[in-house]
Design a protein around this motif. Structure first.
Motif, PDB file in Angstrom:
ATOM      1  N   ARG B 186      57.267   4.831  68.479  1.00 25.52           N
ATOM      2  CA  ARG B 186      56.931   4.977  67.052  1.00 25.52           C
ATOM      3  C   ARG B 186      58.029   4.310  66.259  1.00 25.52           C
ATOM      4  N   GLU B 187      57.952   3.019  66.132  1.00 23.75           N
ATOM      5  CA  GLU B 187      59.041   2.277  65.489  1.00 23.75           C
ATOM      6  C   GLU B 187      58.590   1.410  64.336  1.00 23.75           C
ATOM      7  N   GLY B 192      57.523  -1.009  58.874  1.00 25.43           N
ATOM      8  CA  GLY B 192      58.693  -1.124  59.740  1.00 25.43           C
ATOM      9  C   GLY B 192      59.999  -0.692  59.095  1.00 25.43           C
ATOM     10  N   HIS B 197      57.987   6.977  60.868  1.00 22.93           N
ATOM     11  CA  HIS B 197      56.986   6.209  61.610  1.00 22.93           C
ATOM     12  C   HIS B 197      55.988   7.163  62.244  1.00 22.93           C
TER      13      HIS B 197
END
Lengths: 346, 346
Positions: B186-187, B192, B197
């Motif tokens: 989960r990045e 971004g 996230h």
């Protein structure tokens, strides 16, 4: 005062919704004297756990409803049409989760937070609305009471569990296959009984339920018709676009509502926050908003992304998410049953 | 007459959109004398195939643009802000796929099918609109010309590739993990650079891009502002809800448009069918409608589910799907470049 104990039948006990009805009956407050689990001949003999005990599923027959107080139906419209009159004849009140009786003027269509008072007008059958309708009307109810509204424009993002346990299995198998570069099974989505089947994994399908003559799908027409009936206001104009997305549980809805007057956004947020059955989760600056993975397994309706239209000062955008198997089906049905029991014991 | 040969630079050549720009340049008609593939230092040295040959990616510097006629930028807003003035100073025309210059009054914001005539007014930079805007305005253009419209209410179902190649990888890994009962990475999603996230696999996320002070996201405000600019009509009221869904390629949009007059649905269908860049796929009775898996790899905008609002006789519902990496980005940029070349050679 304590409610009397009741005999409850669950028809469609082995389905995706039936399973959630049992979980709900375990957790909620209905005093159950006897529980009868009913299904088609195919599922008869299966054992299902309820409050730590194994209960055997029986084949539904008209006689299955002898002595039943409340019968919760979720085995498809045809099954409801066949067995609801039999159950009513034997003195049961049927809470029906299918489309069979929803628009029957003799049948109350009930979401307890919105029009729970209609329950007392039943003539043996009470209909549970469509899943996508229920969560929308719960979110709109406090706004309806405070401002009124003329128009609703809704686009849905519906989970595959709305099409049952087999559809969930299909999404699993299709996803696995797609990740391995294979083609998965295509037998159920978008509508099992229709001839064409499309992949739902990593796709969107703008069709839930069969087509109607006016170009809408039945799912869309359910939202349009049921909203008017639940709010008891034929002047409400709803237009809907219902779309299946690759989510297992939890319908999301982008709801645009035009209120009857200009509004203060802070007041709208406060009203939603205090609304029955609603959890307001609305803070985009801190990335707080409802998402189906978070609402899965919860009974409430989650509302976020509350914004005023940049042009129309009566236009309000909402993002509404709820577990379609719970508030959209099982929880709402069991809440109706609870109200029936408590009314009965008053 | 034959167009003169041009030197083309592609900045961001190794990204998800850059790759599609190269495929487009291979297939379309721009006569290329020299192709320069540019990227950050990190990607410099990579080899990319173009028309059967290997071309080495170079690190972008201001000098990279010496002798360049057309520079196609898709390496992020910050990179565009840095290099666009350098490229223009050296005589190149920049077709910029980022948000950096779109609302600059000196910069034409162009979708060739809608306002291709604006290309000739450029002062060195031409902006490519946001992906979700492009497909919507292509679908609305013939309706705008015939009926005009006041209001658009749009809800999007956006693919993860709009967030780049890494987001596609994240959806793959998350989906695989979820099917195995693990938690995946989960990045990246939903944005971004933000701190939180969320999983996109088997979920919906009602946030594309960062939050704005008015409660909308930047993606939503792009649709609102860019639509007005492209149609050159500040009176158009757009409200948007932009949502990420677990789809790799292809944005879907549920578009509600209120035309300036009552309309005949058959005429609307005919107008859409003849609309430039549009493929009408509208037959719900036979389960024909656009879906992202089918439109992936196609350059056109697909329109279906064409319906009149059941209440408002000026209200029209459309379902609009297009490949966000192609018409939503690469194809539109290369079409602008083609028009530049053909204008230049007239």
């Amino acid at each position: 005062m304590p409610s009397r104990e009741v005999t409850v039948a669950v028809l469609g006990a082995t389905g995706a919704v039936g399973e959630q009805i049992l979980r709900n009956l375990e957790e909620r407050s209905i005093p159950i004297k006897e529980l009868r689990l009913l299904a088609s001949a195919r599922s008869a003999g299966k054992k299902v756990r309820f409050k730590g005990e194994e209960v055997e599923v029986q084949e539904a027959t008209p006689e299955s409803f002898e002595g039943v107080d409340i019968a919760l139906f979720s085995a498809g419209g045809g099954v409801s049409e066949k067995f609801a009159p039999e159950a009513v004849k034997r003195g049961a009140v049927v809470v029906d989760n299918t489309n069979a009786f929803r628009m029957d003027p003799e049948v109350p269509l009930v979401v307890p937070e919105v029009n729970g008072d209609q329950i007392r007008h039943h003539k043996g059958i009470i209909a549970n609305p469509n899943c996508s309708t229920i969560q929308m009307v719960v979110a709109l109810k406090p706004l309806f009471d405070r401002f009124g509204f003329d128009r609703v424009i809704v686009s849905t993002y519906q989970a595959v569990s709305g099409s049952g346990a087999q559809a969930m299995e299909e999404l699993t198998e299709q996803s696995r296959a797609a990740l391995e570069g294979r083609q998965g099974p295509r037998e159920i989505m978008p509508v099992g009984k229709l001839s064409k089947h499309y992949p739902i994994a990593f796709n969107t399908i703008p069709q839930c339920d069969v087509a109607q003559d006016n170009g809408y799908t039945l799912e869309e027409m359910k939202m349009i018709r049921e909203t008017k009936k639940i709010f008891d206001d034929e002047s409400i104009g709803v237009t809907a676009t219902c779309v299946r997305v690759p989510v297992f549980r939890g319908h999301s809805e982008s709801v645009y509502v035009e209120l009857k007057e200009e509004f203060d956004l802070a007041e709208v947020r406060q009203i939603l926050k205090e609304g029955e059955g609603i959890i307001l989760q609305d803070d985009i600056a801190n990335q707080e908003y409802p998402m189906p993975l978070d609402t899965s397994g919860r009974d409430e309706v989650f509302v976020g992304r509350v914004r005023k239209d940049t042009v129309n000062s009566r236009g309000l955008n909402l993002w509404v998410v709820s577990d379609n198997l719970l508030k959209g089906a099982a929880t709402n049905a069991v809440q109706i049953a609870e109200k029936l029991v408590s009314q009965d014991s008053q």
